[in-house]
Every structure is written in C-alpha cells, then in structure tokens.
Design an enzyme around this catalytic site. Structure first.
Site, PDB file in Angstrom:
ATOM      1  N   GLU A  48     -34.771  23.004 -41.280  1.00 36.30           N
ATOM      2  CA  GLU A  48     -33.583  22.256 -41.674  1.00 36.30           C
ATOM      3  C   GLU A  48     -33.748  20.832 -41.166  1.00 36.30           C
ATOM      4  O   GLU A  48     -34.024  20.610 -39.989  1.00 36.30           O
ATOM      5  CB  GLU A  48     -32.302  22.899 -41.141  1.00 36.30           C
ATOM      6  CG  GLU A  48     -32.307  23.228 -39.671  1.00 36.30           C
ATOM      7  CD  GLU A  48     -31.011  23.883 -39.204  1.00 36.30           C
ATOM      8  OE1 GLU A  48     -29.955  23.657 -39.831  1.00 36.30           O
ATOM      9  OE2 GLU A  48     -31.057  24.608 -38.191  1.00 36.30           O
ATOM     10  N   ASP A  59     -22.499  20.078 -33.020  1.00 35.40           N
ATOM     11  CA  ASP A  59     -23.703  19.840 -32.226  1.00 35.40           C
ATOM     12  C   ASP A  59     -23.378  19.511 -30.776  1.00 35.40           C
ATOM     13  O   ASP A  59     -22.362  18.870 -30.473  1.00 35.40           O
ATOM     14  CB  ASP A  59     -24.516  18.693 -32.835  1.00 35.40           C
ATOM     15  CG  ASP A  59     -25.174  19.086 -34.139  1.00 35.40           C
ATOM     16  OD1 ASP A  59     -25.777  20.163 -34.174  1.00 35.40           O
ATOM     17  OD2 ASP A  59     -25.079  18.321 -35.112  1.00 35.40           O
TER      18      ASP A  59
END
Length: 258
Positions: A48, A59
């Site tokens: 990815e 994140d």
C-alpha cells in the site's frame, strides 16, 4: 486476473502473504524506490502506497511525521500518481492506494478512479470512509477494475461485519485493535475471535494489520489471517538500518509466512 484471484494464487502452499507499506515522498521518492526494490527482492506480496495527507487520523506518530515530511518536500497528487505509475510498470507487486477521503473528495470520484486505474494500481484503502457513504466511489471504482478494500474493526457488530464484507472486494483489512497505527499488538485469543467473526462476514481473504512488527508477529498472524500487514515497523527499520537492514528485515517477515 482479479486482485482476489491473484492473492489466492499466491496463497497456494503458504500460510499467509505479506503486505508492506510506504508513504510516498518520505524520506524521499528515491528512498521509496529503494524500498520497493527491497520488497520485490524479498518476496513481499502486496504494497500500500500512502498519499500524504495533513491529518492522517488513523495513523500514529511515525506516519504522522512521514506524512508531514512528504508534504514539506512538496509531494503533490501529480507526483504521487506519477510515482505509482512508474512503480506499477516496473515491479510485479500489486499496488494499492492508501489515504483519506478528503483527498478523493477534492479530486472527485471519477477523476480519482480514472487516475488511479491509469497509474496501474489495483485498488484502494480509504481509512476514514464508512461503506454506507462509499457507494458511489466503490461503484465507479469497479467500472475501471479497481477493488475497494474495506476495513473491519473489533468494535463492529456481526451485522456490521457482514455489511462491510458485502461492500468490499479484493480482500478485507481487519484492524487488530482500537486506536492508531504504530503501537505493538499482542495477538491474543480476542484477536483470534475477532478474525473468526470476520470470516463469518465475508468469503474474501482477510488481512490483519495495526501493530504487527516482528517475524514472530507475522508467524502468529499467519495462523489466523490470510495476509499480515506490516507498516510502521518497516519505516522504523528503514530509518534505523537503511537499505541493507530493511532488506533483511523484509526477508525475515516473508519467511515467517511460509
């Protein structure tokens, strides 16, 4: 061959596959290219490539730093898609877009899907877009042979897992725990039970991510999932040891899937 078919063919004779991650533009595009060379050499099965975004809410600190670093270096949408196109034509590893819906919304669904398909990517992961709001994007994606890879979470009900499974294609990304990326995850019986519930919600291959860091983690994940996802630990290894250490790290991860 569809993405799902490709993954199932790779799974023949193996416990699981390995998916790696990179933020395009961090530390630099040259570094990203070297990372991909290492992924190809070590046998990584899928990657990815993240489009930098200023508010990557799923994140942890390492990828927040990486996203901002890429933005500071001036990585634009054009630079991202050009890099993906160059990578997809040079490496055998299927490439997925990873990013956040704000970027796609600004581009427009048609433009995003057309550009991503033209770049040679196989699908996308959008961390902050629920399936009930993704119908138009996913439908347009399928007209250009892109697979929407959706997320299943431990907080989802069984009914919700089935909704996600019905809307996904290619494979499903199973989030091993609550929170953001980066923190180490212990693959306990609770995670195993969650994967069992995911199996009831879809017939697609299951990828397990969030906090998988070591070959031992990958080996454990390989017993319950079809794909182990290692993201933050790859970036940490690159920054600690450079290309040589990164390559050996990937080889150890891939070896743990066999």
């Amino acid at each position: 061959m569809s993405l799902e078919q490709h993954l199932r063919s790779r799974l023949a004779g193996r416990s699981a596959l390995l998916m790696a991650h990179a933020v395009v533009g961090y530390p630099s595009l040259d570094d990203n290219w070297a990372m991909l060379e290492c992924m190809q050499e070590s046998g990584v099965d899928i990657v990815e490539l993240q489009l930098p975004f200023s508010e990557p809410i799923a994140d942890g600190s390492w990828f927040i730093k990486a996203n901002q670093g890429a933005i500071d270096l001036g990585i634009t949408w054009d630079a991202y898609f050009e890099f993906v196109q160059r990578a997809s034509s040079s490496f055998d590893i299927p490439i997925l877009f990873m990013g956040y819906y704000n970027s796609i919304f600004k581009m427009g669904h048609d433009a995003f899907c057309a550009r991503l398909a033209d770049s040679g990517a196989r699908g996308f992961i959008v961390a902050d877009l629920p399936p009930e709001e993704a119908g138009d994007l996913n439908a347009r994606a399928r007209t250009v042979n892109l697979d929407p890879v959706l997320l299943m979470a431990p907080t989802n009900s069984d009914a919700r897992l089935k909704e996600v499974g019905a809307a996904a294609s290619g494979f499903v990304y199973c989030v091993a725990r609550k929170g953001v990326t980066g923190k180490h995850t212990k693959l306990t019986s609770e995670v195993e039970s969650f994967l069992e519930r995911c199996r009831q919600g879809t017939s697609l291959p299951l990828a397990l991510g969030f906090g998988i860091k070591t070959p031992e983690d990958v080996a454990a994940a390989s017993q319950i999932a079809d794909i182990a996802i290692v993201g933050t630990a790859c970036l940490q290894e690159w920054e600690r040891t450079g290309r040589a250490g990164y390559l050996e790290f990937l080889r150890g991860l891939v070896g743990a899937t066999e």
